[in-house]
Motif scaffolding. Sequence first.
Motif, PDB file in Angstrom:
ATOM      1  N   ILE A  56     -69.948 -52.807   2.172  1.00  0.00           N
ATOM      2  CA  ILE A  56     -68.686 -52.155   1.789  1.00  0.00           C
ATOM      3  C   ILE A  56     -68.043 -52.901   0.616  1.00  0.00           C
ATOM      4  O   ILE A  56     -66.837 -53.159   0.599  1.00  0.00           O
ATOM      5  CB  ILE A  56     -67.725 -51.988   2.985  1.00  0.00           C
ATOM      6  CG1 ILE A  56     -68.514 -51.572   4.249  1.00  0.00           C
ATOM      7  CG2 ILE A  56     -66.652 -50.931   2.701  1.00  0.00           C
ATOM      8  CD1 ILE A  56     -67.673 -51.336   5.495  1.00  0.00           C
ATOM      9  N   PHE A 100     -64.496 -41.714  -0.563  1.00  0.00           N
ATOM     10  CA  PHE A 100     -65.049 -42.774   0.284  1.00  0.00           C
ATOM     11  C   PHE A 100     -64.005 -43.873   0.429  1.00  0.00           C
ATOM     12  O   PHE A 100     -63.351 -44.244  -0.530  1.00  0.00           O
ATOM     13  CB  PHE A 100     -66.318 -43.384  -0.321  1.00  0.00           C
ATOM     14  CG  PHE A 100     -66.860 -44.530   0.507  1.00  0.00           C
ATOM     15  CD1 PHE A 100     -67.804 -44.291   1.491  1.00  0.00           C
ATOM     16  CD2 PHE A 100     -66.396 -45.846   0.334  1.00  0.00           C
ATOM     17  CE1 PHE A 100     -68.279 -45.338   2.289  1.00  0.00           C
ATOM     18  CE2 PHE A 100     -66.866 -46.885   1.128  1.00  0.00           C
ATOM     19  CZ  PHE A 100     -67.815 -46.626   2.100  1.00  0.00           C
ATOM     20  N   GLU A 101     -63.850 -44.360   1.666  1.00  0.00           N
ATOM     21  CA  GLU A 101     -63.035 -45.550   1.900  1.00  0.00           C
ATOM     22  C   GLU A 101     -63.596 -46.267   3.121  1.00  0.00           C
ATOM     23  O   GLU A 101     -64.345 -45.680   3.908  1.00  0.00           O
ATOM     24  CB  GLU A 101     -61.557 -45.198   2.098  1.00  0.00           C
ATOM     25  CG  GLU A 101     -61.303 -44.368   3.333  1.00  0.00           C
ATOM     26  CD  GLU A 101     -59.849 -43.952   3.479  1.00  0.00           C
ATOM     27  OE1 GLU A 101     -58.959 -44.776   3.256  1.00  0.00           O
ATOM     28  OE2 GLU A 101     -59.617 -42.784   3.833  1.00  0.00           O
ATOM     29  N   SER A 102     -63.246 -47.526   3.271  1.00  0.00           N
ATOM     30  CA  SER A 102     -63.726 -48.292   4.417  1.00  0.00           C
ATOM     31  C   SER A 102     -63.187 -47.667   5.708  1.00  0.00           C
ATOM     32  O   SER A 102     -62.005 -47.361   5.802  1.00  0.00           O
ATOM     33  CB  SER A 102     -63.256 -49.745   4.290  1.00  0.00           C
ATOM     34  OG  SER A 102     -63.872 -50.529   5.274  1.00  0.00           O
ATOM     35  N   PRO A 103     -64.056 -47.441   6.714  1.00  0.00           N
ATOM     36  CA  PRO A 103     -63.584 -46.774   7.933  1.00  0.00           C
ATOM     37  C   PRO A 103     -62.481 -47.553   8.653  1.00  0.00           C
ATOM     38  O   PRO A 103     -62.488 -48.783   8.676  1.00  0.00           O
ATOM     39  CB  PRO A 103     -64.839 -46.693   8.806  1.00  0.00           C
ATOM     40  CG  PRO A 103     -65.986 -47.122   7.979  1.00  0.00           C
ATOM     41  CD  PRO A 103     -65.473 -47.775   6.745  1.00  0.00           C
ATOM     42  N   ARG A 144     -71.402 -49.434   9.715  1.00  0.00           N
ATOM     43  CA  ARG A 144     -70.410 -48.642   8.983  1.00  0.00           C
ATOM     44  C   ARG A 144     -70.485 -47.166   9.398  1.00  0.00           C
ATOM     45  O   ARG A 144     -69.449 -46.510   9.601  1.00  0.00           O
ATOM     46  CB  ARG A 144     -70.623 -48.761   7.467  1.00  0.00           C
ATOM     47  CG  ARG A 144     -69.454 -48.188   6.656  1.00  0.00           C
ATOM     48  CD  ARG A 144     -69.798 -47.978   5.196  1.00  0.00           C
ATOM     49  NE  ARG A 144     -70.648 -46.810   5.030  1.00  0.00           N
ATOM     50  CZ  ARG A 144     -71.819 -46.815   4.391  1.00  0.00           C
ATOM     51  NH1 ARG A 144     -72.302 -47.912   3.851  1.00  0.00           N
ATOM     52  NH2 ARG A 144     -72.522 -45.697   4.306  1.00  0.00           N
ATOM     53  N   MET A 194     -62.649 -57.429   7.314  1.00  0.00           N
ATOM     54  CA  MET A 194     -63.832 -58.099   7.888  1.00  0.00           C
ATOM     55  C   MET A 194     -64.995 -58.035   6.905  1.00  0.00           C
ATOM     56  O   MET A 194     -65.071 -57.128   6.085  1.00  0.00           O
ATOM     57  CB  MET A 194     -64.211 -57.475   9.238  1.00  0.00           C
ATOM     58  CG  MET A 194     -64.814 -56.087   9.188  1.00  0.00           C
ATOM     59  SD  MET A 194     -66.579 -56.112   8.814  1.00  0.00           S
ATOM     60  CE  MET A 194     -66.741 -54.624   7.848  1.00  0.00           C
ATOM     61  N   ALA A 215     -71.599 -46.114  -2.553  1.00  0.00           N
ATOM     62  CA  ALA A 215     -70.818 -46.614  -1.421  1.00  0.00           C
ATOM     63  C   ALA A 215     -71.556 -46.399  -0.108  1.00  0.00           C
ATOM     64  O   ALA A 215     -71.509 -47.240   0.794  1.00  0.00           O
ATOM     65  CB  ALA A 215     -69.464 -45.921  -1.377  1.00  0.00           C
ATOM     66  N   ARG A 218     -67.209 -59.218  -2.063  1.00  0.00           N
ATOM     67  CA  ARG A 218     -68.016 -58.753  -0.927  1.00  0.00           C
ATOM     68  C   ARG A 218     -69.482 -58.544  -1.305  1.00  0.00           C
ATOM     69  O   ARG A 218     -70.323 -58.388  -0.425  1.00  0.00           O
ATOM     70  CB  ARG A 218     -67.464 -57.415  -0.395  1.00  0.00           C
ATOM     71  CG  ARG A 218     -66.016 -57.468   0.050  1.00  0.00           C
ATOM     72  CD  ARG A 218     -65.572 -56.101   0.578  1.00  0.00           C
ATOM     73  NE  ARG A 218     -66.238 -55.767   1.817  1.00  0.00           N
ATOM     74  CZ  ARG A 218     -65.761 -56.053   3.031  1.00  0.00           C
ATOM     75  NH1 ARG A 218     -64.589 -56.637   3.155  1.00  0.00           N
ATOM     76  NH2 ARG A 218     -66.442 -55.735   4.101  1.00  0.00           N
ATOM     77  N   ALA A 254     -70.394 -40.857  -4.529  1.00  0.00           N
ATOM     78  CA  ALA A 254     -70.249 -41.870  -3.473  1.00  0.00           C
ATOM     79  C   ALA A 254     -71.577 -42.341  -2.883  1.00  0.00           C
ATOM     80  O   ALA A 254     -71.600 -42.988  -1.840  1.00  0.00           O
ATOM     81  CB  ALA A 254     -69.318 -41.387  -2.355  1.00  0.00           C
ATOM     82  N   LEU A 276     -63.237 -50.070  11.496  1.00  0.00           N
ATOM     83  CA  LEU A 276     -63.674 -51.439  11.206  1.00  0.00           C
ATOM     84  C   LEU A 276     -62.430 -52.287  10.994  1.00  0.00           C
ATOM     85  O   LEU A 276     -61.426 -51.801  10.468  1.00  0.00           O
ATOM     86  CB  LEU A 276     -64.539 -51.484   9.947  1.00  0.00           C
ATOM     87  CG  LEU A 276     -65.953 -50.926  10.048  1.00  0.00           C
ATOM     88  CD1 LEU A 276     -66.659 -51.024   8.702  1.00  0.00           C
ATOM     89  CD2 LEU A 276     -66.773 -51.638  11.111  1.00  0.00           C
ATOM     90  N   ILE A 304     -68.274 -51.592  -2.341  1.00  0.00           N
ATOM     91  CA  ILE A 304     -67.649 -50.467  -3.017  1.00  0.00           C
ATOM     92  C   ILE A 304     -66.646 -49.929  -1.996  1.00  0.00           C
ATOM     93  O   ILE A 304     -67.002 -49.281  -1.021  1.00  0.00           O
ATOM     94  CB  ILE A 304     -68.698 -49.423  -3.439  1.00  0.00           C
ATOM     95  CG1 ILE A 304     -69.608 -50.066  -4.497  1.00  0.00           C
ATOM     96  CG2 ILE A 304     -68.046 -48.154  -3.978  1.00  0.00           C
ATOM     97  CD1 ILE A 304     -70.978 -49.542  -4.562  1.00  0.00           C
ATOM     98  N   THR A 305     -65.388 -50.303  -2.200  1.00  0.00           N
ATOM     99  CA  THR A 305     -64.389 -50.077  -1.156  1.00  0.00           C
ATOM    100  C   THR A 305     -63.790 -48.686  -1.212  1.00  0.00           C
ATOM    101  O   THR A 305     -63.316 -48.182  -0.196  1.00  0.00           O
ATOM    102  CB  THR A 305     -63.266 -51.120  -1.242  1.00  0.00           C
ATOM    103  OG1 THR A 305     -62.745 -51.086  -2.576  1.00  0.00           O
ATOM    104  CG2 THR A 305     -63.769 -52.521  -0.940  1.00  0.00           C
ATOM    105  N   GLU A 306     -63.791 -48.093  -2.417  1.00  0.00           N
ATOM    106  CA  GLU A 306     -63.236 -46.737  -2.567  1.00  0.00           C
ATOM    107  C   GLU A 306     -64.000 -45.980  -3.640  1.00  0.00           C
ATOM    108  O   GLU A 306     -64.443 -46.570  -4.628  1.00  0.00           O
ATOM    109  CB  GLU A 306     -61.755 -46.802  -2.992  1.00  0.00           C
ATOM    110  CG  GLU A 306     -60.818 -47.135  -1.859  1.00  0.00           C
ATOM    111  CD  GLU A 306     -59.353 -47.156  -2.295  1.00  0.00           C
ATOM    112  OE1 GLU A 306     -59.059 -46.793  -3.448  1.00  0.00           O
ATOM    113  OE2 GLU A 306     -58.521 -47.552  -1.472  1.00  0.00           O
ATOM    114  N   VAL A 307     -64.142 -44.667  -3.417  1.00  0.00           N
ATOM    115  CA  VAL A 307     -64.661 -43.778  -4.464  1.00  0.00           C
ATOM    116  C   VAL A 307     -63.629 -42.674  -4.638  1.00  0.00           C
ATOM    117  O   VAL A 307     -63.214 -42.042  -3.666  1.00  0.00           O
ATOM    118  CB  VAL A 307     -66.038 -43.193  -4.078  1.00  0.00           C
ATOM    119  CG1 VAL A 307     -66.543 -42.262  -5.183  1.00  0.00           C
ATOM    120  CG2 VAL A 307     -67.045 -44.309  -3.823  1.00  0.00           C
ATOM    121  N   VAL A 308     -63.182 -42.499  -5.882  1.00  0.00           N
ATOM    122  CA  VAL A 308     -62.119 -41.545  -6.157  1.00  0.00           C
ATOM    123  C   VAL A 308     -62.645 -40.424  -7.050  1.00  0.00           C
ATOM    124  O   VAL A 308     -63.332 -40.672  -8.042  1.00  0.00           O
ATOM    125  CB  VAL A 308     -60.919 -42.255  -6.846  1.00  0.00           C
ATOM    126  CG1 VAL A 308     -59.814 -41.248  -7.164  1.00  0.00           C
ATOM    127  CG2 VAL A 308     -60.389 -43.370  -5.965  1.00  0.00           C
TER     128      VAL A 308
END
Lengths: 70, 250
Positions: free
Chosen positions: A62, B10-13, B35, B20, A56, A10, A53, B16, A64-68
Amino acid sequence: MNYIKLDKTRCKACYLCVDVCPKKLIIKGSQPNSLGHFPVEFKDPDNKCIGCAMCAMRCPDIAITEVVKN
Amino acid sequence: MIKTTEKLVFESPKSLKAGMKFPFCAGCDHGVAIRLVAEVLDEMNLKEKTIAVASIGCSVMLYDYLDTDCIEAPHGRALAAATGVKRTNKDKFVLTYQGDGDFASIGLAESLHAALRGEKVSAICINNTTYGMTGGQAGPTTIMGQITKTSPNGRNEEYYGYPIKIAEQIALCDGTAYSARCSLDSIANIKKTKEAIRKTFEVQLQGLGFGFVEILSTCPTNWHLTPQESHERVRNELFQVYPLGVYKEV
Ligand SMILES: Cc1ncc(C[n+]2csc(CCOP(=O)(O)OP(=O)(O)O)c2C)c(N)n1
Ligand code: SF4
Ligand SMILES: [Mg+2]
């Protein structure tokens, strides 16, 4: 340990995240992705990520799909 | 799967579409803005009752990204379409996402009158001071001195006149419940933009009137700047012309 999940397919290599990481853990990569961009890499050998984050939040794609956070 | 001691910060909402990808140029702020809209839809639990109205410009295919009901309006007519959608579906949450050219040039009459009528809808305008999609022509928000495809010597008052201050104009309308201008140039401002989007949504849900947020955004491609330089331009040049702030809140 805090960490980010990066989806290199991405990333469009705008490098905006490189500037916002307070610990400078994100660097410009040297391996191109299928888009022909050189996506960023997350390098955190000393577990310095604070899970803020900000990378992100800054990323327009997007990638950076996840921050843990632990 | 993350471990139980771990927290996803944080994660993709969910609002959405899964998988995509935005088609925007590298570093374009449109992706951040959409976003944020999706994050607020998630947090306010609005996904299932939302009908979004897409406009003409780089964000034309909004329906490909938002996992909500969506309709496409002709250029500039998003708020006319949104008016019809909301008046016939009062229980739905209706938002428009429009460029500055769409909102304030070809669509100025539709936009301003929706605010004057106090339509209970939420409008988001992405001000990147140009017509991004068509290759960077001067628009209503192009600032004095700005060089574009159609102002090769820079915008001047004799030939082009002056730029429009959208958030201030919308604030002047009696039907407006909320009007603010935000920016995406920094993390702090991204967070403030998210709160302004939330406020814009809340005034609709409370039936207070028209909700509006103008978001100063970048167009690195047509500005001929890097994404980093583009955010500097927002800070150094646009903030003076377009001061950030809340211009109306009832
Ligand atoms: C009736 C009509 N006139 C003109 C156009 C050409 N056109 C497509 S996008 C656009 C401008 C978009 O600019 P803006 O709303 O600022 O969005 P951006 O691409 O900058 O996000 C224009 C003039 C069109 N599609 N339809
Ligand atoms: S042309 Fe400009 S506004 Fe459109 S996607 Fe590219 S950078 Fe974004
Ligand atoms: Mg524009």
